[in-house]
Design an enzyme around this catalytic site. Structure first.
Site, PDB file in Angstrom:
ATOM      1  N   SER A 182      93.281  34.769  11.939  1.00 43.56           N
ATOM      2  CA  SER A 182      92.911  36.188  12.009  1.00 43.56           C
ATOM      3  C   SER A 182      91.967  36.524  13.166  1.00 43.56           C
ATOM      4  O   SER A 182      92.134  37.581  13.789  1.00 43.56           O
ATOM      5  CB  SER A 182      92.302  36.638  10.680  1.00 43.56           C
ATOM      6  OG  SER A 182      93.269  36.515   9.667  1.00 43.56           O
ATOM      7  N   LEU A 222     106.736  32.779   2.689  1.00 41.68           N
ATOM      8  CA  LEU A 222     105.366  33.246   2.969  1.00 41.68           C
ATOM      9  C   LEU A 222     104.600  32.263   3.836  1.00 41.68           C
ATOM     10  O   LEU A 222     103.593  32.623   4.446  1.00 41.68           O
ATOM     11  CB  LEU A 222     104.588  33.487   1.672  1.00 41.68           C
ATOM     12  CG  LEU A 222     105.090  34.592   0.748  1.00 41.68           C
ATOM     13  CD1 LEU A 222     103.993  34.991  -0.227  1.00 41.68           C
ATOM     14  CD2 LEU A 222     105.568  35.812   1.493  1.00 41.68           C
ATOM     15  N   LYS A 227      88.742  35.294  -2.951  1.00 39.85           N
ATOM     16  CA  LYS A 227      89.505  36.522  -3.205  1.00 39.85           C
ATOM     17  C   LYS A 227      89.218  37.154  -4.573  1.00 39.85           C
ATOM     18  O   LYS A 227      89.301  38.365  -4.727  1.00 39.85           O
ATOM     19  CB  LYS A 227      91.004  36.253  -3.060  1.00 39.85           C
ATOM     20  CG  LYS A 227      91.454  36.142  -1.615  1.00 39.85           C
ATOM     21  CD  LYS A 227      92.961  36.006  -1.526  1.00 39.85           C
ATOM     22  CE  LYS A 227      93.424  36.114  -0.090  1.00 39.85           C
ATOM     23  NZ  LYS A 227      94.888  36.171   0.032  1.00 39.85           N
ATOM     24  N   GLY A 283     107.205  30.276  -7.258  1.00 34.62           N
ATOM     25  CA  GLY A 283     105.742  30.154  -7.207  1.00 34.62           C
ATOM     26  C   GLY A 283     105.095  31.244  -8.043  1.00 34.62           C
ATOM     27  O   GLY A 283     105.685  32.313  -8.269  1.00 34.62           O
ATOM     28  N   ALA A 284     103.875  30.951  -8.536  1.00 33.94           N
ATOM     29  CA  ALA A 284     103.208  31.913  -9.421  1.00 33.94           C
ATOM     30  C   ALA A 284     101.711  31.949  -9.143  1.00 33.94           C
ATOM     31  O   ALA A 284     100.918  32.192 -10.044  1.00 33.94           O
ATOM     32  CB  ALA A 284     103.482  31.535 -10.881  1.00 33.94           C
ATOM     33  N   ASP A 289      97.724  42.495   0.924  1.00 28.52           N
ATOM     34  CA  ASP A 289      98.800  41.493   0.953  1.00 28.52           C
ATOM     35  C   ASP A 289     100.148  42.063   0.499  1.00 28.52           C
ATOM     36  O   ASP A 289     101.178  41.789   1.114  1.00 28.52           O
ATOM     37  CB  ASP A 289      98.445  40.292   0.066  1.00 28.52           C
ATOM     38  CG  ASP A 289      97.559  39.282   0.795  1.00 28.52           C
ATOM     39  OD1 ASP A 289      97.560  39.275   2.038  1.00 28.52           O
ATOM     40  OD2 ASP A 289      96.862  38.517   0.110  1.00 28.52           O
TER      41      ASP A 289
HETATM   42  P1  NAP Z   1      98.182  29.306  -4.780  1.00 29.13           P
HETATM   43  O1  NAP Z   1      97.472  30.434  -5.423  1.00 29.13           O
HETATM   44  O2  NAP Z   1      97.575  27.952  -4.732  1.00 29.13           O
HETATM   45  O3  NAP Z   1      99.632  29.210  -5.508  1.00 29.13           O
HETATM   46  C1  NAP Z   1     100.607  28.292  -5.082  1.00 29.13           C
HETATM   47  C2  NAP Z   1     101.805  28.340  -6.016  1.00 29.13           C
HETATM   48  O4  NAP Z   1     102.765  27.414  -5.513  1.00 29.13           O
HETATM   49  C3  NAP Z   1     101.514  27.924  -7.442  1.00 29.13           C
HETATM   50  O5  NAP Z   1     102.412  28.584  -8.296  1.00 29.13           O
HETATM   51  C4  NAP Z   1     101.803  26.414  -7.409  1.00 29.13           C
HETATM   52  O6  NAP Z   1     102.221  25.909  -8.637  1.00 29.13           O
HETATM   53  C5  NAP Z   1     103.004  26.390  -6.496  1.00 29.13           C
HETATM   54  N1  NAP Z   1     103.141  25.103  -5.815  1.00 29.13           N
HETATM   55  C6  NAP Z   1     102.231  24.492  -5.026  1.00 29.13           C
HETATM   56  N2  NAP Z   1     102.730  23.341  -4.550  1.00 29.13           N
HETATM   57  C7  NAP Z   1     103.975  23.217  -5.065  1.00 29.13           C
HETATM   58  C8  NAP Z   1     104.997  22.242  -4.970  1.00 29.13           C
HETATM   59  N3  NAP Z   1     104.849  21.163  -4.211  1.00 29.13           N
HETATM   60  N4  NAP Z   1     106.121  22.444  -5.662  1.00 29.13           N
HETATM   61  C9  NAP Z   1     106.272  23.544  -6.416  1.00 29.13           C
HETATM   62  N5  NAP Z   1     105.360  24.515  -6.567  1.00 29.13           N
HETATM   63  C10 NAP Z   1     104.236  24.356  -5.887  1.00 29.13           C
HETATM   64  O7  NAP Z   1      98.537  29.649  -3.255  1.00 29.13           O
HETATM   65  P2  NAP Z   1      98.871  31.093  -2.665  1.00 29.13           P
HETATM   66  O8  NAP Z   1      97.617  31.742  -2.204  1.00 29.13           O
HETATM   67  O9  NAP Z   1      99.744  31.784  -3.629  1.00 29.13           O
HETATM   68  O10 NAP Z   1      99.661  30.697  -1.320  1.00 29.13           O
HETATM   69  C11 NAP Z   1     100.978  30.166  -1.359  1.00 29.13           C
HETATM   70  C12 NAP Z   1     101.517  30.078   0.074  1.00 29.13           C
HETATM   71  O11 NAP Z   1     101.632  31.391   0.620  1.00 29.13           O
HETATM   72  C13 NAP Z   1     100.597  29.306   1.031  1.00 29.13           C
HETATM   73  O12 NAP Z   1     101.382  28.557   1.911  1.00 29.13           O
HETATM   74  C14 NAP Z   1      99.876  30.401   1.798  1.00 29.13           C
HETATM   75  O13 NAP Z   1      99.482  30.000   3.097  1.00 29.13           O
HETATM   76  C15 NAP Z   1     100.971  31.461   1.867  1.00 29.13           C
HETATM   77  N6  NAP Z   1     100.440  32.813   2.041  1.00 29.13           N
HETATM   78  C16 NAP Z   1     100.904  33.523   3.100  1.00 29.13           C
HETATM   79  C17 NAP Z   1     100.458  34.805   3.294  1.00 29.13           C
HETATM   80  C18 NAP Z   1     101.001  35.567   4.478  1.00 29.13           C
HETATM   81  O14 NAP Z   1     100.397  36.580   4.861  1.00 29.13           O
HETATM   82  N7  NAP Z   1     102.106  35.146   5.039  1.00 29.13           N
HETATM   83  C19 NAP Z   1      99.539  35.388   2.406  1.00 29.13           C
HETATM   84  C20 NAP Z   1      99.094  34.636   1.319  1.00 29.13           C
HETATM   85  C21 NAP Z   1      99.551  33.336   1.153  1.00 29.13           C
HETATM   86  P3  NAP Z   1     101.246  25.068  -9.614  1.00 29.13           P
HETATM   87  O15 NAP Z   1     100.486  26.107 -10.379  1.00 29.13           O
HETATM   88  O16 NAP Z   1     102.196  24.301 -10.406  1.00 29.13           O
HETATM   89  O17 NAP Z   1     100.373  24.211  -8.710  1.00 29.13           O
END
Ligand code: NAP
Length: 282
Positions: free
Chosen positions: A21, A226, A70, A130-131, A106
């Site tokens: 950012s 994402l 957050k 994902g959740a 977001d």
């Molecule tokens: P988070 O809150 O940690 O959630 C991650 C989710 O993915 C959870 O449901 C987790 O499941 C699941 N997960 C993690 N590793 C996994 C695997 N190996 N296999 C299956 N499921 C898996 O993370 P988040 O903030 O949601 O971010 C998720 C992704 O989105 C990241 O890569 C982040 O950089 C990206 N993101 C991008 C933006 C953008 O602007 N493009 C914005 C926000 C986030 P469990 O509960 O089972 O661990």
């Protein structure tokens, strides 16, 4: 060029060294000749309250918050806008006349990124993987913008159920599944839009691949990831070669940042330049 009138914004996170950012926002300020600077602010989890007070004392115009702040930043703020309230998470804070207001850009960033690719979510069938926090923002944006159905698949189905219960208008609009369930497989086979909301494929695990083949989706489906680093994940690059329309995570990152820029400056963000800056870094 900084001087005594330079206005301060930044991003609070821990760690913060990886954040893209500062480069993206500072390039935008320079392009519009706005006398702002965007700083990376390393704030330990236990210090978020002191950091918010510090930003007020230092006359910041606002700041972004990222992992792990957050949710924990919320009690430190004066009020939340509707999106942050609904999502229970804040990624942007605006400070005006000593008042701190939390927003979440977001979900809007995700919807705007789809619009930029000519995709309108109204009436569509969507499947999410994902959740976590990002899935929460995406689900909120999809339902708010009229998606017909959203299937949420996760390896811990209880997490997907919590998400669905928080936002679904009725049992039909969003449903939770175990990600290897045949019913989720069916949702993948008939969706119009798929969104990877997990970190699978994120650097340094660039070769990480989703637990199903991209050809499972209908030919017309739009596939979104994402993950923004690498810009083109293994999943999106295979899908692109198979002829699918794809939307990379970097686009959502740009649009959520553009909305924050507009909240702080009151001016339209230079989207193309922000996109170019990110592409150069990635
Ligand atoms: P988070 O809150 O940690 O959630 C991650 C989710 O993915 C959870 O449901 C987790 O499941 C699941 N997960 C993690 N590793 C996994 C695997 N190996 N296999 C299956 N499921 C898996 O993370 P988040 O903030 O949601 O971010 C998720 C992704 O989105 C990241 O890569 C982040 O950089 C990206 N993101 C991008 C933006 C953008 O602007 N493009 C914005 C926000 C986030 P469990 O509960 O089972 O661990």
């Amino acid at each position: 060029m900084m001087d005594g009138k330079t206005r301060l914004v930044g991003v609070m996170g821990w760690p913060i060294g990886h954040s893209l950012s500062p480069a993206m926002q500072n390039a935008a300020f320079r392009a519009l000749k706005l006398n702002f600077i965007y700083l990376p602010l390393a704030v330990r989890p236990q210090d978020i309250e002191a950091a918010v007070r510090g930003a007020l004392a230092l006359n910041f115009d606002g700041f972004n918050v990222t992992i792990p702040h957050k949710v924990n930043v919320i009690p430190c703020l004066d009020r939340l806008d509707e999106s942050a309230q609904a999502m229970g998470a804040v990624n942007t804070v605006v400070i005006r006349q000593g008042e701190t207001v939390g927003y979440n850009t977001d979900s809007e960033g995700f919807i705007q990124a789809l619009h930029a690719h000519g995709v309108d979510v109204a009436g569509t069938r969507v499947a999410l993987l994902g959740a976590g926090g990002a899935a929460r923002a995406v689900l909120f944006g999809l339902l708010r913008n009229g998606a017909k159905t959203v299937a949420v698949g996760a390896r811990h189905v209880a997490e997907a159920q919590k998400l669905v219960q928080a936002f679904a208008r009725d049992n039909q609009s969003a449903q939770a599944f175990f990600w290897q369930d045949t019913a989720f497989n069916a949702a993948l086979q008939e969706c119009d839009i798929f969104v990877n909301c997990t970190p699978i494929g994120m650097s340094p695990h660039d070769d990480g691949m989703l637990p199903f083949d991209p050809t499972i989706f209908p030919r017309h489906a739009v596939l979104c990831d994402l993950v923004y680093n690498p810009r083109l994940t293994t999943f999106l690059s295979i899908a692109g070669r198979q002829g699918y329309r794809t939307v990379p995570g970097a686009d959502m990152l740009v649009y959520q940042g553009a909305r924050a820029f507009e909240l702080w400056t009151g001016q339209p963000a230079p989207i193309e330049l922000m996109q170019k800056t990110l592409t150069t870094i990635l």
